[in-house]
Design an enzyme around this catalytic site. Structure first.
Site, mmCIF file in Angstrom:
data_model
loop_
_atom_site.group_PDB
_atom_site.id
_atom_site.type_symbol
_atom_site.label_atom_id
_atom_site.label_comp_id
_atom_site.label_asym_id
_atom_site.label_seq_id
_atom_site.Cartn_x
_atom_site.Cartn_y
_atom_site.Cartn_z
ATOM 1 C CB SER A 48 -59.989 -16.617 15.995
ATOM 2 O OG SER A 48 -59.881 -17.969 15.618
ATOM 3 C CD1 TRP A 79 -68.884 -21.271 15.936
ATOM 4 C CD2 TRP A 79 -69.698 -23.017 14.805
ATOM 5 N NE1 TRP A 79 -68.699 -21.038 14.597
ATOM 6 C CE2 TRP A 79 -69.198 -22.087 13.888
ATOM 7 C CE3 TRP A 79 -70.278 -24.209 14.327
ATOM 8 C CZ2 TRP A 79 -69.235 -22.294 12.520
ATOM 9 C CZ3 TRP A 79 -70.313 -24.404 12.971
ATOM 10 C CH2 TRP A 79 -69.789 -23.462 12.088
ATOM 11 C CB ILE A 80 -73.911 -22.512 21.695
ATOM 12 C CG1 ILE A 80 -73.671 -21.092 21.153
ATOM 13 C CG2 ILE A 80 -73.981 -22.529 23.223
ATOM 14 C CD1 ILE A 80 -72.275 -20.504 21.420
ATOM 15 C CG ASP A 99 -55.920 -18.918 30.623
ATOM 16 O OD1 ASP A 99 -55.713 -18.871 29.398
ATOM 17 O OD2 ASP A 99 -55.605 -18.001 31.412
ATOM 18 N NE ARG A 155 -57.766 -21.472 24.623
ATOM 19 C CZ ARG A 155 -57.594 -20.183 24.396
ATOM 20 N NH1 ARG A 155 -56.614 -19.531 24.968
ATOM 21 N NH2 ARG A 155 -58.411 -19.532 23.583
ATOM 22 N N GLY A 176 -56.399 -50.380 8.108
ATOM 23 C CA GLY A 176 -56.679 -50.559 6.683
ATOM 24 C C GLY A 176 -58.141 -50.228 6.381
ATOM 25 C CD GLU A 235 -63.061 -25.152 25.571
ATOM 26 O OE1 GLU A 235 -62.158 -24.858 26.365
ATOM 27 O OE2 GLU A 235 -64.117 -25.709 25.921
#
Ligand code: CAA
Length: 381
Positions: free
Chosen positions: A132, A156-157, A239, A242, A338, A362
């Site tokens: 973050s 995390w690429i 931007d 996202r 269910g 992201e």
């Protein structure tokens, strides 16, 4: 805002829908089971212009704008969220280089990304201790003669093991956001090592890896934008990114709703189809209403981007709401199925797992709220 789609937007949506339904959806379950990245699909996505939806035609793009891109992403995600995230990141990298690159960089790298020649693009920002808060990253780039030498680790690429073109952030000055710069690195460059493949809960056929840079030498002309401008480049790219993830969330949620409607019409309990009972019908009504709200927020952000208006806050609102909606809708879809919702015979099990990361990558939901609050405070004075 005009809610009527243009002919170009309709065409892109139809092209993406047809390909997603006929070519991608039938593979999705097996790709997920095998954790196989569908390299072959990316060549075809490139040929159809879906890796550069908002890129000028002179670099091979569709030049169809952000609304078209959002619509294409929704269609792809409804078929396979894993394929759609690699498509999203490739579009994002191409847009970033197109926006901030030199003419030579555009000609060399945007064209490769958009055509599918690079297979996919990777966005190497996050690090083991800086997700973050990218301003805390440790990866460094040091100038040596005509080169930059990169050292450090990324985590995390998306598509990292397959990407022919990566945008990579590294520290070129001591501390903080202003010390970051952005670079273009070609896949296979000496000193770029592909690390662990993450064994993920969902998006299992999307490739997610750690990367290590060990004296990785790249030419000075591969600096993207100005030295020290990297943080801003990351924010601008995110931007737009996202909007892509919001669209993905809308697509997965819609697929979960459609699967649920089919199921409740067919499944019988207490003498009638469960879709005849008020409980399931109210659940489906809420799912549909929330999905439409998410789509409208997403298309508004994309429309503002197309109009060249500031859209940072609107993209975060779309991403926040659509990703939370997708998680709620997929949870309800499993509930409506269910026991069958909990096994991989029905696709909602995969949708539920795939949706989970949408409130994380992201920018987490918490980061989106930070952005929305920051921009609202700024705009409201
Ligand atoms: N556009 C342009 N400039 C921007 C901007 C934007 N959207 N957002 C911020 N900036 C500028 C600010 O104006 C400010 O400039 P000045 O210093 O000149 O005033 C500067 O950037 C710093 O801004 P902040 O003080 O707001 O920065 P911050 O350190 O407080 O961080 C944050 C803000 C919103 C939390 C940001 O760090 C953030 O978005 N973090 C999340 C990162 C993220 O989303 N990572 C995802 C990884 S990529 C991924 O997941 C891809 C994938 O593969 C799927």
């Amino acid at each position: 805002m005009n809610l009527e789609l243009t002919e170009t937007q309709k065409l892109i949506r139809e092209t993406a829908r047809k390909f997603a339904r006929e070519r991608v959806a039938p593979l999705a379950r097996e790709l997920d089971r095998q954790e196989r990245f569908p390299t072959e699909i990316f060549k075809e996505l490139g040929q159809m212009g879906l890796l550069g939806v908002n890129i000028p035609a002179q670099y091979g793009g569709s030049e169809a704008g952000a609304v078209s891109y959002a619509l294409a992403m929704m269609e792809m995600a409804a078929a396979d969220a894993s394929t759609s995230v690699a498509m999203a990141v490739t579009n994002m990298c191409a847009e970033l280089i197109n926006a901030f690159g030199t003419e030579a960089q555009r000609e060399k790298y945007v064209t490769r990304l958009v055509s599918g020649e690079a297979v996919a693009g990777s966005f190497a920002l996050s690090e083991p201790h800086a997700g973050s808060d990218p301003g805390a990253m440790l990866t460094s780039a040091v100038r040596r003669g005509d080169s930059w030498v990169i050292n450090g680790s990324k985590q995390w690429i998306t598509s990292g093991a397959h990407a022919g073109v990566l945008v990579v952030w590294a520290r070129t000055a001591a501390t903080g956001n202003k010390g970051l710069s952005c670079f273009i690195v070609e896949g296979g460059t000496k000193g770029l090592h592909i690390g662990r493949h993450e064994d993920k809960m969902g998006l299992r056929s999307s490739n997610t890896v750690a990367l290590t840079f060990e004296d990785c030498v790249i030419p000075t002309e591969n600096l993207l934008g100005a030295e020290g401008q990297g943080f801003r480049l990351a924010m601008v790219a995110l931007d737009g990114g996202r909007i892509g993830i919001a669209s993905q969330a809308c697509g997965v949620a819609r697929a979960a709703l459609e699967a649920s409607v089919t199921y409740v019409k067919d499944r019988k309990a207490f003498g009638q189809a469960i879709g005849e009972f008020q409980g399931p019908r109210f659940m489906l009504a809420d799912m549909k209403t929330q999905i439409d709200a998410a789509e409208l927020l997403t298309l508004r952000a994309a429309y503002m981007k197309d109009q060249k208006q500031p859209f940072t806050r609107e993209a975060s609102m779309a991403k926040l709401f659509a990703s939370e909606t997708s998680n709620r809708v997929c949870d309800k879809a499993v509930q409506l199925h269910g026991g069958y919702g909990y096994i991989d015979e029905f696709p909602v099990e995969r949708y539920f797992r795939d949706a989970r990361v949408q409130t994380i990558y992201e920018g987490t939901s918490e980061v989106q709220r930070m952005v929305i609050a920051r921009e609202s405070f700024r705009l409201l004075g």
